[in-house]
Design a protein around this motif. Structure first.
Motif, PDB file in Angstrom:
ATOM      1  N   THR A  12      37.139 191.320 -32.123  1.00  0.00           N
ATOM      2  CA  THR A  12      37.599 191.962 -33.353  1.00  0.00           C
ATOM      3  C   THR A  12      39.105 192.182 -33.298  1.00  0.00           C
ATOM      4  O   THR A  12      39.808 191.922 -34.274  1.00  0.00           O
ATOM      5  N   GLU A  13      39.612 192.627 -32.151  1.00  0.00           N
ATOM      6  CA  GLU A  13      41.058 192.824 -32.002  1.00  0.00           C
ATOM      7  C   GLU A  13      41.808 191.500 -32.077  1.00  0.00           C
ATOM      8  O   GLU A  13      42.902 191.432 -32.652  1.00  0.00           O
ATOM      9  N   ASN A  16      41.962 190.530 -35.700  1.00  0.00           N
ATOM     10  CA  ASN A  16      42.955 191.365 -36.392  1.00  0.00           C
ATOM     11  C   ASN A  16      44.370 190.899 -36.068  1.00  0.00           C
ATOM     12  O   ASN A  16      45.233 190.834 -36.955  1.00  0.00           O
ATOM     13  N   TRP A  17      44.620 190.564 -34.796  1.00  0.00           N
ATOM     14  CA  TRP A  17      45.941 190.077 -34.396  1.00  0.00           C
ATOM     15  C   TRP A  17      46.260 188.747 -35.101  1.00  0.00           C
ATOM     16  O   TRP A  17      47.365 188.551 -35.593  1.00  0.00           O
ATOM     17  N   GLU A  19      45.068 187.695 -37.943  1.00  0.00           N
ATOM     18  CA  GLU A  19      45.329 187.968 -39.360  1.00  0.00           C
ATOM     19  C   GLU A  19      46.742 188.503 -39.553  1.00  0.00           C
ATOM     20  O   GLU A  19      47.430 188.108 -40.493  1.00  0.00           O
ATOM     21  N   GLN A  20      47.190 189.398 -38.677  1.00  0.00           N
ATOM     22  CA  GLN A  20      48.550 189.935 -38.789  1.00  0.00           C
ATOM     23  C   GLN A  20      49.591 188.824 -38.619  1.00  0.00           C
ATOM     24  O   GLN A  20      50.572 188.768 -39.352  1.00  0.00           O
ATOM     25  N   LYS A  31      44.140 185.588 -45.116  1.00  0.00           N
ATOM     26  CA  LYS A  31      42.953 186.356 -44.722  1.00  0.00           C
ATOM     27  C   LYS A  31      41.984 185.420 -44.017  1.00  0.00           C
ATOM     28  O   LYS A  31      41.764 184.301 -44.454  1.00  0.00           O
TER      29      LYS A  31
END
Length: 82
Positions: A12-13, A16-17, A19-20, A31
């Motif tokens: 998950t992290e 998220n990374w 996506e950033q 996205k």
């Protein structure tokens, strides 16, 4: 799907990374769709060389990876040992 992954990495992290970084490079419209998570998890496992997760997915880390999109173009990732 992540709750099925038994790994010391937090997928998950990592998503998220990614996506950033995508937002930084391509703008706020970037996205990773939740429907794409299964394939993204497999790619993350391959590039992190996460052996237990690759085993769960049936991925052989000793083979090269060939990525193919909608166009007749393929990208080959050579799995070099460092």
């Amino acid at each position: 799907m992540e709750n099925e992954i038994k790994s010391h990495y937090s997928y998950t992290e990592v998503i998220n990374w990614l996506e950033q970084k995508g937002i930084e490079l391509y703008g706020n419209h970037f996205k990773i769709m939740e429907t794409d998570y299964p394939i993204v998890y497999k790619l993350i496992a391959y590039f992190l060389k996460d052996e237990p997760t690759c085993f769960q997915y049936g991925i052989n880390l000793n083979q090269d990876l060939i990525l193919r999109g909608g166009l007749p173009v393929a990208v080959r990732y050579k799995n070099y040992k460092l």
